[in-house]
Design a protein around this motif. Structure first.
Motif, mmCIF file in Angstrom:
data_model
loop_
_atom_site.group_PDB
_atom_site.id
_atom_site.type_symbol
_atom_site.label_atom_id
_atom_site.label_comp_id
_atom_site.label_asym_id
_atom_site.label_seq_id
_atom_site.Cartn_x
_atom_site.Cartn_y
_atom_site.Cartn_z
ATOM 1 N N TYR B 102 0.807 -1.227 0.000
ATOM 2 C CA TYR B 102 0.000 0.000 0.000
ATOM 3 C C TYR B 102 0.833 1.267 0.000
ATOM 4 O O TYR B 102 0.371 2.324 -0.432
ATOM 5 N N ARG B 103 2.098 1.172 0.470
ATOM 6 C CA ARG B 103 2.905 2.396 0.464
ATOM 7 C C ARG B 103 3.117 2.898 -0.954
ATOM 8 O O ARG B 103 3.383 4.088 -1.157
ATOM 9 N N PHE B 104 2.983 2.003 -1.973
ATOM 10 C CA PHE B 104 3.149 2.438 -3.353
ATOM 11 C C PHE B 104 1.958 3.231 -3.875
ATOM 12 O O PHE B 104 1.990 3.775 -4.980
ATOM 13 N N THR B 105 0.878 3.310 -3.081
ATOM 14 C CA THR B 105 -0.238 4.150 -3.507
ATOM 15 C C THR B 105 -0.032 5.563 -2.993
ATOM 16 O O THR B 105 -0.771 6.473 -3.342
ATOM 17 N N GLY B 106 0.976 5.740 -2.127
ATOM 18 C CA GLY B 106 1.253 7.053 -1.577
ATOM 19 C C GLY B 106 0.730 7.187 -0.153
ATOM 20 O O GLY B 106 1.205 8.010 0.620
ATOM 21 N N LEU B 107 -0.268 6.366 0.178
ATOM 22 C CA LEU B 107 -0.854 6.416 1.519
ATOM 23 C C LEU B 107 -0.857 5.022 2.107
ATOM 24 O O LEU B 107 -1.276 4.072 1.450
ATOM 25 N N SER B 108 -0.397 4.930 3.338
ATOM 26 C CA SER B 108 -0.415 3.621 3.977
ATOM 27 C C SER B 108 -0.731 3.837 5.447
ATOM 28 O O SER B 108 -0.938 4.968 5.875
ATOM 29 N N VAL B 118 -1.271 6.968 10.039
ATOM 30 C CA VAL B 118 -1.199 7.014 8.583
ATOM 31 C C VAL B 118 0.177 7.483 8.137
ATOM 32 O O VAL B 118 0.750 8.408 8.705
ATOM 33 N N SER B 121 3.721 8.923 1.748
ATOM 34 C CA SER B 121 4.985 8.829 1.005
ATOM 35 C C SER B 121 5.056 9.952 -0.010
ATOM 36 O O SER B 121 4.037 10.366 -0.559
ATOM 37 N N THR B 122 6.262 10.461 -0.240
ATOM 38 C CA THR B 122 6.402 11.510 -1.250
ATOM 39 C C THR B 122 7.378 11.066 -2.330
ATOM 40 O O THR B 122 8.252 10.231 -2.094
ATOM 41 N N ALA B 123 7.193 11.657 -3.511
ATOM 42 C CA ALA B 123 8.064 11.342 -4.640
ATOM 43 C C ALA B 123 8.085 12.527 -5.586
ATOM 44 O O ALA B 123 7.164 13.346 -5.591
ATOM 45 N N LEU B 128 11.793 8.408 -5.212
ATOM 46 C CA LEU B 128 11.074 8.206 -3.962
ATOM 47 C C LEU B 128 11.779 8.982 -2.871
ATOM 48 O O LEU B 128 12.981 8.823 -2.655
ATOM 49 N N ASN B 179 4.060 16.400 -0.865
ATOM 50 C CA ASN B 179 4.714 16.011 -2.114
ATOM 51 C C ASN B 179 5.337 17.212 -2.813
ATOM 52 O O ASN B 179 6.436 17.127 -3.354
#
Lengths: 153, 294
Positions: B102-108, B118, B121-123, B128, B179
């Motif tokens: 789920y971290r690859f959706t930006g929110l985990s 919660v 993640s930022t990119a 990343l 982000n």
């Protein structure tokens, strides 16, 4: 002092009884449901492969290079997706960098042409997060539109 | 009971005995045709041997049946127990890995005893970058227990707008700000680390990375004039500046070609990420060098 069995049970998760496993699994599944609701994204399958690209010369210079290959699939309401991407991890003395080096998004629904626009943009920019955010907002917008039309019927 | 059965490979434990008994029976039949004197004694012997044979046969059958049913009852039970555990383990590993994904959706996030923690993640352009977290307490009203959001991000403002009415909106909004900040910071860091040769002085930046000021030379080796650039990102949910001014800190007026350059630089900084503008300067430098060689 801990008995041998106590030590073994706390270190090795394989010794959990079926009952413990079931309750742990239940907790994990609630967490999954929560994330599903939060992000609007339902991930059904995920796998990853890691390839170590560090040569012996790199190891001497304290450099590490690893390629991760990720594959995930799922759906956002009625729209199903399959995403494959590669992350190159590069570590030297100063810092660690993780870069998405390839992004492939496969969408099943051809009914939504607007989707393909932002999908190709996301692939081009290798912007994984943007893809998921846009997908979620797009689906929400579709649902909202449907409800609005129903209201006028 | 010792049963030597080397002569009957397919027999069970009773086979050797049976064969022996049958031989005896055959013999006794022969002897039956003999004089009547010994008849009754032999007859008895035969009867006894026959009943012994029947008992042994019955015993052999019983034991064989017993072994067969024991095999049948033990194996499936054992495999069922092992596989139930295995199935659960496998399911658990599967769910755990999906949670990680789920971290690859930006929110985990993770469920906590108080509520939920919660992770955002930022990119930026496939790079990343940092992650931040917000620990929420599920109560009425919803509140933030603690977080790792930098102080210059307007967390209170965003929370006041959305936290109580729509958690999702609150988090997505926070995602946007974080982000964008991450992206601006990344550009400024890359300029300082990769293109220091182009800077004629230190890069001046604020913590929010939305105000940058620096003096640079598009051709560090050549005789070009140093330009001063000031980049202001009024919209802090974006990674490109809203206001750019490039000036020449000299007393003489700029020639037309330099004026053109100055104007094009202004446009470049508005439309392309900072470090990529300098990467294009570097490529031009390379091209010029190549031209000089030939």
């Amino acid at each position: 002092r801990k008995s041998f069995q106590e030590i073994y049970q706390s270190d090795s998760e394989g010794w959990k009884t079926s009952k413990d496993l079931r309750s742990n699994l239940g907790n994990l599944e609630s967490e999954l449901l929560f994330l599903n609701t939060l992000t609007g994204i339902n991930i059904r399958k995920y796998s990853k492969k890691i390839e170590n690209l560090t040569s012996t010369e790199m190891t001497e210079r304290r450099i590490k290079k690893v390629l991760q290959r990720h594959k995930l699939s799922g759906n956002c309401h009625m729209i199903t997706f399959q995403v494959e991407f590669q992350i190159l991890e590069f570590q030297n003395k100063e810092n660690l960098s993780s870069i998405i080096t390839d992004l492939n998004i496969i969408m099943e629904s051809t009914a939504y042409s607007e989707l393909s626009e932002f999908v190709s943009r996301a692939e081009e920019r290798r912007d994984l997060f943007m893809f998921f955010r846009s997908l979620h907002f797009f689906v929400e917008w579709c649902e909202y539109r449907k409800r609005t039309f129903k209201h006028f019927k | 009971m010792e049963l030597a059965n080397t002569s009957s490979p397919e027999g069970g434990p009773g086979a050797g005995v049976l064969a022996h008994l049958e031989r005896l029976e055959a013999e006794s039949r022969k002897k039956f045709e003999e004089p009547q004197g010994a008849e009754s004694a032999l007859g008895n012997k035969i009867r006894n041997l026959r009943s012994l044979r029947d008992k042994l046969r019955a015993e052999v059958n019983r034991r064989q049946a017993g072994v067969r049913s024991a095999k049948a009852s033990v194996e499936p039970d054992q495999t069922f127990e092992v596989s139930e555990q295995e199935v659960l383990e496998r399911k658990r590993e599967n769910v755990k890995s999906i949670l990680q994904a789920y971290r690859f959706t930006g929110l985990s996030g993770k469920l906590t005893s108080r509520g939920v923690c919660v992770s955002i993640s930022t990119a930026f352009e496939g790079n990343l970058l940092d992650s931040y977290f917000v620990d929420l307490v599920i109560q009425k009203p919803l509140r933030i227990h603690h977080h790792s959001i930098p102080v210059f991000i307007p967390l209170e403002e965003i929370a006041a707008k959305y936290l109580q009415s729509n958690i999702q909106h609150f988090l997505f909004s926070l995602c946007e700000y974080l982000n964008a900040y991450s992206g601006r910071k990344y550009q400024a860091d890359r300029l300082q680390s990769d293109f220091a040769a182009f800077l004629a002085g230190p890069l001046q930046r604020n913590s929010l990375c939305n105000l940058l000021s620096f003096t640079y030379k598009a051709e560090p080796s050549g005789q070009s004039f140093p330009f001063c650039a000031r980049l202001l990102y009024k919209d802090i949910t974006r990674t490109l500046p809203t206001d750019v001014t490039v000036t020449y800190q000299g007393t003489d007026a700029l020639s037309t070609s330099w004026e053109e350059q100055r104007a094009s630089h202004e446009n470049l900084f508005c439309t392309k990420p900072l470090h990529q503008v300098f990467a294009s300067f570097a490529r031009r430098e390379e091209k010029l060098d190549m031209n000089l060689l030939y």
